[in-house]
Structures are given as structure tokens and as C-alpha cells.
Design a protein around this motif. Sequence first.
Motif, PDB file in Angstrom:
ATOM      1  N   VAL A  43       0.865  -1.170   0.000  1.00 12.79           N
ATOM      2  CA  VAL A  43       0.000   0.000   0.000  1.00 12.79           C
ATOM      3  C   VAL A  43       0.904   1.222   0.000  1.00 12.79           C
ATOM      4  O   VAL A  43       1.874   1.289   0.757  1.00 12.79           O
ATOM      5  N   THR A  44       0.642   2.144  -0.909  1.00 12.98           N
ATOM      6  CA  THR A  44       1.441   3.357  -1.025  1.00 12.98           C
ATOM      7  C   THR A  44       0.523   4.556  -1.189  1.00 12.98           C
ATOM      8  O   THR A  44      -0.629   4.426  -1.597  1.00 12.98           O
ATOM      9  N   GLN A  45       1.070   5.698  -0.896  1.00  9.22           N
ATOM     10  CA  GLN A  45       0.330   6.948  -0.996  1.00  9.22           C
ATOM     11  C   GLN A  45       0.863   7.761  -2.161  1.00  9.22           C
ATOM     12  O   GLN A  45       2.069   7.842  -2.365  1.00  9.22           O
ATOM     13  N   THR A  46      -0.049   8.334  -2.930  1.00 12.22           N
ATOM     14  CA  THR A  46       0.333   9.305  -3.948  1.00 12.22           C
ATOM     15  C   THR A  46      -0.234  10.652  -3.515  1.00 12.22           C
ATOM     16  O   THR A  46      -0.896  10.746  -2.487  1.00 12.22           O
ATOM     17  N   GLN A  47      -0.035  11.658  -4.316  1.00 12.91           N
ATOM     18  CA  GLN A  47      -0.617  12.958  -4.000  1.00 12.91           C
ATOM     19  C   GLN A  47      -2.132  12.946  -4.153  1.00 12.91           C
ATOM     20  O   GLN A  47      -2.805  13.831  -3.649  1.00 12.91           O
ATOM     21  N   GLU A  48      -2.660  11.949  -4.841  1.00 13.55           N
ATOM     22  CA  GLU A  48      -4.086  11.930  -5.143  1.00 13.55           C
ATOM     23  C   GLU A  48      -4.860  10.808  -4.491  1.00 13.55           C
ATOM     24  O   GLU A  48      -6.083  10.858  -4.433  1.00 13.55           O
ATOM     25  N   SER A  49      -4.168   9.756  -4.021  1.00 20.73           N
ATOM     26  CA  SER A  49      -4.920   8.593  -3.555  1.00 20.73           C
ATOM     27  C   SER A  49      -4.048   7.619  -2.785  1.00 20.73           C
ATOM     28  O   SER A  49      -2.847   7.808  -2.651  1.00 20.73           O
ATOM     29  N   LEU A  50      -4.701   6.564  -2.345  1.00 19.25           N
ATOM     30  CA  LEU A  50      -4.048   5.428  -1.734  1.00 19.25           C
ATOM     31  C   LEU A  50      -4.007   4.326  -2.789  1.00 19.25           C
ATOM     32  O   LEU A  50      -5.022   4.053  -3.430  1.00 19.25           O
ATOM     33  N   LEU A  51      -2.852   3.687  -2.996  1.00 17.34           N
ATOM     34  CA  LEU A  51      -2.709   2.620  -3.985  1.00 17.34           C
ATOM     35  C   LEU A  51      -2.496   1.289  -3.284  1.00 17.34           C
ATOM     36  O   LEU A  51      -1.577   1.155  -2.470  1.00 17.34           O
ATOM     37  N   PHE A  52      -3.341   0.324  -3.614  1.00  9.97           N
ATOM     38  CA  PHE A  52      -3.222  -1.051  -3.143  1.00  9.97           C
ATOM     39  C   PHE A  52      -2.888  -1.882  -4.368  1.00  9.97           C
ATOM     40  O   PHE A  52      -3.713  -2.006  -5.279  1.00  9.97           O
ATOM     41  N   THR A  53      -1.655  -2.388  -4.432  1.00  9.75           N
ATOM     42  CA  THR A  53      -1.181  -3.098  -5.620  1.00  9.75           C
ATOM     43  C   THR A  53      -0.481  -4.383  -5.209  1.00  9.75           C
ATOM     44  O   THR A  53      -0.059  -4.534  -4.061  1.00  9.75           O
ATOM     45  N   GLY A  54      -0.352  -5.292  -6.168  1.00  6.43           N
ATOM     46  CA  GLY A  54       0.383  -6.511  -5.891  1.00  6.43           C
ATOM     47  C   GLY A  54       0.089  -7.595  -6.892  1.00  6.43           C
ATOM     48  O   GLY A  54      -0.345  -7.327  -8.021  1.00  6.43           O
ATOM     49  N   ASN A  55       0.298  -8.837  -6.441  1.00  3.89           N
ATOM     50  CA  ASN A  55       0.106 -10.005  -7.282  1.00  3.89           C
ATOM     51  C   ASN A  55      -0.541 -11.113  -6.447  1.00  3.89           C
ATOM     52  O   ASN A  55      -0.023 -11.474  -5.387  1.00  3.89           O
ATOM     53  N   VAL A  56      -1.663 -11.629  -6.921  1.00  8.69           N
ATOM     54  CA  VAL A  56      -2.329 -12.746  -6.255  1.00  8.69           C
ATOM     55  C   VAL A  56      -1.872 -14.036  -6.926  1.00  8.69           C
ATOM     56  O   VAL A  56      -1.935 -14.169  -8.146  1.00  8.69           O
ATOM     57  N   SER A  57      -1.412 -14.963  -6.110  1.00 13.82           N
ATOM     58  CA  SER A  57      -0.982 -16.277  -6.593  1.00 13.82           C
ATOM     59  C   SER A  57      -1.854 -17.350  -5.955  1.00 13.82           C
ATOM     60  O   SER A  57      -2.181 -17.270  -4.768  1.00 13.82           O
ATOM     61  N   LEU A  58      -2.208 -18.356  -6.740  1.00 15.13           N
ATOM     62  CA  LEU A  58      -2.975 -19.487  -6.227  1.00 15.13           C
ATOM     63  C   LEU A  58      -2.055 -20.612  -5.746  1.00 15.13           C
ATOM     64  O   LEU A  58      -2.548 -21.629  -5.231  1.00 15.13           O
ATOM     65  N   ASP A  59      -0.743 -20.425  -5.859  1.00 11.80           N
ATOM     66  CA  ASP A  59       0.211 -21.434  -5.402  1.00 11.80           C
ATOM     67  C   ASP A  59       0.052 -21.678  -3.905  1.00 11.80           C
ATOM     68  O   ASP A  59      -0.300 -20.753  -3.139  1.00 11.80           O
ATOM     69  N   ASN A  60       0.333 -22.896  -3.478  1.00 11.65           N
ATOM     70  CA  ASN A  60       0.270 -23.282  -2.062  1.00 11.65           C
ATOM     71  C   ASN A  60      -1.107 -23.033  -1.453  1.00 11.65           C
ATOM     72  O   ASN A  60      -1.219 -22.674  -0.281  1.00 11.65           O
ATOM     73  N   ASN A  61      -2.156 -23.175  -2.253  1.00 13.14           N
ATOM     74  CA  ASN A  61      -3.543 -22.962  -1.791  1.00 13.14           C
ATOM     75  C   ASN A  61      -3.800 -21.530  -1.328  1.00 13.14           C
ATOM     76  O   ASN A  61      -4.650 -21.290  -0.481  1.00 13.14           O
ATOM     77  N   GLY A  62      -3.052 -20.589  -1.889  1.00 11.12           N
ATOM     78  CA  GLY A  62      -3.261 -19.185  -1.555  1.00 11.12           C
ATOM     79  C   GLY A  62      -4.334 -18.581  -2.435  1.00 11.12           C
ATOM     80  O   GLY A  62      -5.127 -19.288  -3.056  1.00 11.12           O
ATOM     81  N   GLY A  63      -4.350 -17.254  -2.469  1.00  2.00           N
ATOM     82  CA  GLY A  63      -5.300 -16.600  -3.350  1.00  2.00           C
ATOM     83  C   GLY A  63      -5.900 -15.317  -2.839  1.00  2.00           C
ATOM     84  O   GLY A  63      -6.950 -14.909  -3.318  1.00  2.00           O
TER      85      GLY A  63
END
Length: 174
Positions: A43-63
Motif C-alpha cells: 500500500v502506497t500513498q500518492t498525491q491523489e490517492s491510496l494505492l493497493f497493488t500486488g500479485n495474487v498467486s494461487l500457489d500453495n492454496n493461496g489466493g
Amino acid sequence: MTTKQLSSLFVFNLLVVSAQANANQRWYVVNDSVMGGVSNSQVTQTQESLLFTGNVSLDNNGGFASIRTELNTQSQNTKAIALRVKGDGQTYQLRLRTTNYLDGAAYTLSFKTVKNEWVDINFAPSDFTLTYRGRVLEQQPIIDFDDIKQLGFMIAGKQEGRFKLEVGKIEFKS
């Protein structure tokens, strides 16, 4: 209605709540690594908003990947929550908790984003479903928005791959 800066993360007063709400200074990342998965997010902050970014992996029963913050909405007489979001076309959850526990039941509501377009969404208490670890609970009390202790966003539901949710506003309306 008057508004107040949600936390020091939002120096530019972009994410706001009603006048008396108090928020923790931090957003916490909680990914499927808590159960052996390998998804990642930030999670990062810009001058205009909050950004929630990343990568979802289904490996190891995740997700799943998520962020959350603590806040206090007592005595606000909140009737609705308004969001302004820009996404990637995927579905996200707004998650509310009425306790300070890191684990436990959460009131959830899924919303679909439109790729690269700002969308304004309003939610009422009756829109939320009480869940625990992705399962709908049998008893479904309606949330009182004045009891919220944590607010968060999650991406789940086998939506594998990169994601980006931009949050321009979180407002508690009376």
C-alpha cells in the motif's frame, strides 16, 4: 458535513471521514502468506490517492491479498459509507470489523471496478454480509457503522495475477 483527514498517510486530505472519526496512523498488509500462500501486496500513498497493488498467486492454496487500518467511528451516527475508487476491472471487497482482533469475523461487501475509471459507490449497513475466512456465517446481524474498529480492502476469489486498486475517498456519511 465537515470532514477530517483520516490519518497522517493522507497528507493531501484525499481519504476522509466524518469529523469525529479517528484512524490509526498505518495501513497493515495481510496476505495469504499467513496460511502458506505466496501472494504479495503493498500500500502506497500518492498525491491523489491510496494505492493497493500486488500479485495474487494461487500457489500453495493461496489466493488473497489485503490491507486494513484501525479506526474509531463511535458517536458518528453514520448511515452510509461512500467510496471513490479506480481499479483494473477486477472485484474487490470492502471489509469492516467491529473488533480490534486481527482475525475473526468481518462484514464484507464485494464491488466490481471499471478499468482505469473513477467510480463512486455508496454502501448501507444492510449491504454487508458477515463472513469468517471466506465463509458466510449463519447468523447475519446488520452492522452498526458506529461500531467499526477496522476497515480494509481485499482481493480474493481466485483472481490470479497483478492487481491495482486506487482509493480516492472513504467517507462516513450521517
